[in-house]
Scaffold this active site. Structure first.
Site, PDB file in Angstrom:
ATOM      1  N   GLY A 161       0.912  -1.202   0.106  1.00 31.18           N
ATOM      2  CA  GLY A 161      -0.061  -0.035  -0.157  1.00 31.18           C
ATOM      3  C   GLY A 161       0.790   1.333   0.114  1.00 31.18           C
ATOM      4  CD  GLU A 162       5.677   1.472   2.941  1.00 34.77           C
ATOM      5  OE1 GLU A 162       6.763   1.776   2.041  1.00 34.77           O
ATOM      6  OE2 GLU A 162       5.683   1.565   4.102  1.00 34.77           O
ATOM      7  CG  HIS A 187     -15.112  24.568   6.412  1.00 31.11           C
ATOM      8  ND1 HIS A 187     -16.240  24.453   5.823  1.00 31.11           N
ATOM      9  CD2 HIS A 187     -15.081  24.450   7.683  1.00 31.11           C
ATOM     10  CE1 HIS A 187     -17.245  24.270   6.835  1.00 31.11           C
ATOM     11  NE2 HIS A 187     -16.283  24.191   7.731  1.00 31.11           N
ATOM     12  CG  ASP A 209     -25.293  27.379   5.916  1.00 29.93           C
ATOM     13  OD1 ASP A 209     -24.301  28.226   5.486  1.00 29.93           O
ATOM     14  OD2 ASP A 209     -24.648  26.017   5.879  1.00 29.93           O
ATOM     15  CE  LYS A 254     -32.844  23.869  12.119  1.00 30.76           C
ATOM     16  NZ  LYS A 254     -32.039  23.003  12.832  1.00 30.76           N
ATOM     17  CG  ASP A 263     -23.400  24.121   0.994  1.00 32.83           C
ATOM     18  OD1 ASP A 263     -22.511  24.977   1.833  1.00 32.83           O
ATOM     19  OD2 ASP A 263     -23.639  23.176   1.731  1.00 32.83           O
TER      20      ASP A 263
HETATM   21  C1  R5P Z   1     -21.204  23.057   6.241  1.00 28.73           C
HETATM   22  O1  R5P Z   1     -20.564  24.043   6.944  1.00 28.73           O
HETATM   23  C2  R5P Z   1     -20.825  22.938   4.749  1.00 28.73           C
HETATM   24  O2  R5P Z   1     -20.995  24.238   4.292  1.00 28.73           O
HETATM   25  C3  R5P Z   1     -22.018  21.906   3.792  1.00 28.73           C
HETATM   26  O3  R5P Z   1     -23.117  22.386   4.163  1.00 28.73           O
HETATM   27  C4  R5P Z   1     -21.652  20.659   4.695  1.00 28.73           C
HETATM   28  O4  R5P Z   1     -20.341  20.242   4.802  1.00 28.73           O
HETATM   29  C5  R5P Z   1     -22.367  19.590   3.692  1.00 28.73           C
HETATM   30  O5  R5P Z   1     -22.433  18.493   4.247  1.00 28.73           O
HETATM   31  P1  R5P Z   1     -23.390  17.313   3.710  1.00 28.73           P
HETATM   32  O6  R5P Z   1     -23.534  17.139   2.506  1.00 28.73           O
HETATM   33  O7  R5P Z   1     -22.877  16.204   4.496  1.00 28.73           O
HETATM   34  O8  R5P Z   1     -24.739  17.879   4.423  1.00 28.73           O
END
Ligand code: R5P
Length: 286
Positions: A35-36, A122, A159, A182, A208
């Site tokens: 696997g290396e 992120h 979100d 929400k 996203d």
């Molecule tokens: C969250 O902070 C990210 O922006 C994504 O909404 C999240 O990672 C998506 O994850 P999943 O597809 O598992 O819902």
């Protein structure tokens, strides 16, 4: 300058080379029976753009070996492009005793790099852990082109954290934008809907940074459908599509990701924005 890619980013590496007018070099990469990983790069006597997404785990080792091979042959400048920065989600200590995995990754990548480029990280704190120049890019333009091709009228972030991303994408295509909020109506009733806009009869694009299991997109699609959205398209920069993600994506009319992670669904390329980012960083390194 030459472009070398690891096996997580062969397709994107070649596209970047084409965009920038650089030669593309595909290294020899093999696995030993245990696997290396073995890598060998043909002799290069110019600066190198090394493209490799650090996901899944094996691809991280590959990146470190490729960086080492390039340094060993005397390459002076290695611009390391990490299209999807694996481990970026553990960017702080949530419980004592944990590693700050994103920082560990940054420190190790920087050992044999002269500059680093990444896309839609992120968290931006990752950039502060590099002691070398960095460029942070956004996939806004190619994502807005995809959504425009679907005649999307409203861009929605699932979100509040992604509101700025939705806004930047929407502004490029002259669309409206909002995020899902929400609201708790009672002990048992919760409604999730766009904070300000009415999506009834509209073509909606959900944007996203990451689609992982697809749960977030599936929930958002259900809510938007309930509120009368005519069509729903989902798009992300980094499409991991793990577990039952593809089943979850059936809640949309169509979906796509960029090629920071190469999958059958990575139909949007970030090659052009990476090529421009490389040109920018080369100016700074002169
Ligand atoms: C969250 O902070 C990210 O922006 C994504 O909404 C999240 O990672 C998506 O994850 P999943 O597809 O598992 O819902």
């Amino acid at each position: 300058m030459k472009v070398v890619a690891g096996s997580a980013s062969f397709i994107l590496g070649e596209r970047v080379a084409k965009e920038g007018g650089w030669e593309f070099i595909k290294p020899d990469i093999k696995k030993f029976p245990d696997g290396e990983i073995y890598v060998r790069v043909p002799e290069i006597d110019e600066d190198v753009i090394l493209v490799q997404t650090t996901y899944p785990n094996d691809k991280i080792i590959e990146l470190f070996l490729l960086q080492d091979a390039l340094r060993e042959m005397g390459v002076k400048k290695i611009i390391t492009v990490v299209p999807y920065f694996g481990y970026s989600r553990q960017d702080k200590i949530f419980n004592s005793g944990e590693a700050i995995s994103a920082r560990a990754m940054a420190r190790h990548i920087a050992l044999n790099a002269d500059a680093v480029i990444s896309i839609d990280l992120h968290t931006l704190s990752i950039l502060s852990w590099f002691d070398i120049p960095t460029v942070h890019l956004h996939a806004t333009v190619p994502i807005s082109k995809y959504l425009s091709s679907k005649n999307v009228e409203v861009v929605i972030s699932p979100d509040k954290g992604g509101y700025e991303r939705a806004k930047l994408v929407a502004e490029k295509m002259d669309a409206e934008f909002d995020y899902l909020e929400k609201t708790r109506l009672s002990g048992t009733d919760v409604v999730i809907k766009p904070k300000n806009l009415d999506v009834d009869g509209k073509i909606v694009g959900i944007v996203d940074d990451i689609i992982s299991t697809g749960g977030t997109i599936a929930r958002a699609s259900e809510q938007l459908r309930n509120q009368g959205a005519k069509k729903i398209y989902a798009v992300c920069t980094h499409g991991l599509f793990i577990n039952n993600a593809i089943e979850n994506m059936k809640k949309t009319d169509d979906f796509a990701s960029t090629d920071t992670i190469e999958t059958p669904y990575s139909n949007i390329t970030v090659a052009e924005i990476i090529a421009r980012g490389i040109e920018e960083i080369m100016e700074n390194l002169k």
